[in-house]
Design a protein around this motif. Structure first.
Motif, PDB file in Angstrom:
ATOM      1  N   LYS A  29       0.872  -1.267  -0.040  1.00  0.00           N
ATOM      2  CA  LYS A  29      -0.177   0.012  -0.084  1.00  0.00           C
ATOM      3  C   LYS A  29       0.663   1.020  -0.004  1.00  0.00           C
ATOM      4  CE  LYS A  29      -3.753   2.616   0.359  1.00  0.00           C
ATOM      5  NZ  LYS A  29      -4.436   2.905  -0.986  1.00  0.00           N
ATOM      6  N   MET A  66      -7.558  -1.616   5.412  1.00  0.00           N
ATOM      7  CA  MET A  66      -7.809  -2.381   4.271  1.00  0.00           C
ATOM      8  C   MET A  66      -8.431  -3.706   4.367  1.00  0.00           C
ATOM      9  SD  MET A  66      -3.977  -2.220   2.132  1.00  0.00           S
ATOM     10  CE  MET A  66      -2.849  -2.871   3.498  1.00  0.00           C
ATOM     11  N   GLY A  69     -12.069  -2.059   4.422  1.00  0.00           N
ATOM     12  CA  GLY A  69     -12.370  -1.837   3.120  1.00  0.00           C
ATOM     13  C   GLY A  69     -12.282  -0.318   3.066  1.00  0.00           C
ATOM     14  N   GLU A  71      -9.529   1.218   2.786  1.00  0.00           N
ATOM     15  CA  GLU A  71      -8.403   1.403   1.857  1.00  0.00           C
ATOM     16  C   GLU A  71      -8.337   0.268   1.105  1.00  0.00           C
ATOM     17  OE1 GLU A  71      -6.586   4.457   1.914  1.00  0.00           O
ATOM     18  OE2 GLU A  71      -6.908   5.129   3.912  1.00  0.00           O
ATOM     19  N   THR A  72      -7.656   0.493  -0.229  1.00  0.00           N
ATOM     20  CA  THR A  72      -7.465  -0.674  -1.002  1.00  0.00           C
ATOM     21  C   THR A  72      -6.269  -0.759  -1.261  1.00  0.00           C
ATOM     22  OG1 THR A  72      -7.753   0.782  -3.022  1.00  0.00           O
ATOM     23  CG2 THR A  72      -9.860  -0.423  -2.197  1.00  0.00           C
ATOM     24  N   THR A  77      -3.414  -9.038  -2.757  1.00  0.00           N
ATOM     25  CA  THR A  77      -4.598  -9.334  -2.631  1.00  0.00           C
ATOM     26  C   THR A  77      -4.976  -9.793  -1.234  1.00  0.00           C
ATOM     27  OG1 THR A  77      -4.673 -10.560  -4.742  1.00  0.00           O
ATOM     28  CG2 THR A  77      -6.312 -11.217  -3.308  1.00  0.00           C
ATOM     29  N   ASP A  84     -11.659 -12.802  -2.500  1.00  0.00           N
ATOM     30  CA  ASP A  84     -11.198 -11.517  -2.679  1.00  0.00           C
ATOM     31  C   ASP A  84     -11.952 -10.516  -2.208  1.00  0.00           C
ATOM     32  OD1 ASP A  84      -9.700  -9.432  -3.472  1.00  0.00           O
ATOM     33  OD2 ASP A  84      -9.325 -10.063  -5.458  1.00  0.00           O
ATOM     34  N   GLY A  86     -11.159  -7.102  -2.220  1.00  0.00           N
ATOM     35  CA  GLY A  86     -10.818  -6.007  -2.775  1.00  0.00           C
ATOM     36  C   GLY A  86     -12.066  -5.293  -3.597  1.00  0.00           C
ATOM     37  N   PRO A  87     -13.032  -6.033  -4.084  1.00  0.00           N
ATOM     38  CA  PRO A  87     -14.051  -5.196  -4.885  1.00  0.00           C
ATOM     39  C   PRO A  87     -15.185  -5.050  -4.005  1.00  0.00           C
ATOM     40  CG  PRO A  87     -13.547  -7.301  -6.284  1.00  0.00           C
ATOM     41  CD  PRO A  87     -12.807  -7.347  -4.557  1.00  0.00           C
ATOM     42  N   ARG A  93     -19.047  -6.250   3.856  1.00  0.00           N
ATOM     43  CA  ARG A  93     -18.065  -7.477   4.440  1.00  0.00           C
ATOM     44  C   ARG A  93     -18.679  -7.932   5.674  1.00  0.00           C
ATOM     45  NH1 ARG A  93     -11.994  -5.100   3.082  1.00  0.00           N
ATOM     46  NH2 ARG A  93     -12.457  -4.420   0.696  1.00  0.00           N
TER      47      ARG A  93
END
Length: 379
Positions: A29, A66, A69, A71-72, A77, A84, A86-87, A93
């Motif tokens: 990151k 992260m 959610g 931060e990405t 991954t 995953d 990420g999306p 979540r």
């Protein structure tokens, strides 16, 4: 006589068949040119109470954000339960986050604060009532249910925030410095309450803290971080007794670091020559050490015995002069100077009353320790 069964030890990280709940895979990151997390790979397992420990700016809060959610990752991954994330936006979540400020609604009662997330998700009324009752019992807040946050103590507000976070039964609860606002005694009491609640619910907890005592008390495993990297992951006992670097040894608890050159001795031991004219330290290395190699010998103060005479049952002895004493009630810490000028600390339990203790300032004493009392580090 019947023998008791050995207790099952919770250590899923030692089971190759166990799949982690959380997996960071080569996660980096960056914020502009600053790298907050540097190619991090880490597994966290179900039902763990996992601590991210390190100084300010080491990247632990970025890791938590992260996971939540907020931060990405720039690269890599993050998987939760094999998916995953990420999306996936934060509100979708199976993760909840408890902030240091608790973020309670001042105009709502304790039970309404706990029910807030369930009502927002349009859970049916009877299920909400049952779940809130369960959370009140779990956190021992039943008699405070109708009060508002300003009518209860800081420790009780902390439990309300915890109950609200657990009400939706998340797979993962993130705790960001959750006990920082509490005084020392209440913080210590609340640490054990957190452990008890985590064990009863079976929820995976990940706590961010810079308080090493807190991490060592509550966690099943601790990740010690520095400059965006995890330096060591181990149980609290493993981190304390077998640090893998001078950084970890120095960061966790009190420690004496003595630097010198290693030379082989009989029986797989080494002698560490650290000062001209000083008797070398006899130590047991945990990995091969080359002759003449620079090493650091790390020994905790409580592993050193202070006495009027050397303890000949131990491999190492050195003269020392007491230059300072810190009386801490249950223990006393002695700061000593060796003839070489090296300063060391030793700790002793105050098993006897103050008037009957032996040592005082400027006393010449003997220090003794075994060849396995310290750790030989190569860095």
């Amino acid at each position: 006589m019947a023998q008791s069964k050995p207790q099952n030890v919770f250590a899923p990280w030692n089971d190759p068949q166990e799949k982690p709940l959380i997996r960071f895979q080569n996660v980096t990151k960056r914020f502009g040119t600053f790298t907050a997390i540097d190619n991090l790979t880490l597994d966290i397992y179900r039902r763990e109470f996992f601590a991210l420990l390190g100084p300010s700016g080491c990247g632990k809060t970025t890791m938590m954000r992260m996971l939540a959610g907020f931060e990405t990752p720039t690269e890599g991954t993050i998987l939760i339960d094999g998916v995953d994330v990420g999306p996936i936006p934060p509100n979708k979540r199976a993760v909840n986050m408890m902030f240091q400020s608790y973020a309670l609604f001042p105009h709502l009662t304790v039970e309404d604060n706990i029910a807030f997330g369930l009502r927002r998700d349009k859970t049916d009324r009877s299920s909400i009532a049952d779940r809130v009752s369960e959370m009140l019992r779990l956190t021992r807040l039943e008699k405070f249910a109708k009060r508002k946050p300003h009518q209860i103590s800081g420790g009780q507000r902390q439990r309300v925030a915890l109950a609200r976070s657990l009400a939706k039964a998340p797979k993962l609860l993130l705790l960001d410095e959750p006990l920082g606002a509490l005084d020392r005694k209440l913080r210590e009491q609340t640490q054990f309450e957190l452990m008890d609640i985590q064990e009863k619910t079976g929820t995976t907890f990940v706590i961010v803290t810079h308080d090493q005592e807190e991490a060592m008390t509550v966690a099943s495993r601790v990740a010690v971080m520095d400059h965006g990297k995890v330096i060591q992951v181990d149980t609290p006992a493993g981190i304390y007794e077998t640090p893998n670097s001078v950084y970890v040894a120095d960061f966790i608890g009190d420690v004496n670091i003595i630097r010198g050159k290693a030379h082989p001795a009989d029986g797989g031991l080494i002698r560490i020559h650290y000062a001209e004219g000083a008797e070398p330290i006899l130590a047991t290395p945990t990995q091969p050490v080359a002759a003449g190699q620079d090493v650091a010998f790390a020994i905790r103060p409580e592993k050193i015995v202070v006495a009027w005479e050397p303890d000949h049952s131990r491999a190492n002895h050195a003269r020392g002069k007491i230059i300072d004493i810190a009386y801490l009630g249950n223990i006393s810490t002695y700061h000593l100077e060796l003839p070489s000028g090296q300063k060391v600390s030793a700790q002793m339990t105050n098993a006897r009353r103050l008037a009957r203790r032996d040592f005082t300032w400027d006393d010449e004493v003997w220090l003794s320790w075994s060849d396995t009392a310290g750790v030989v580090l190569q860095d």
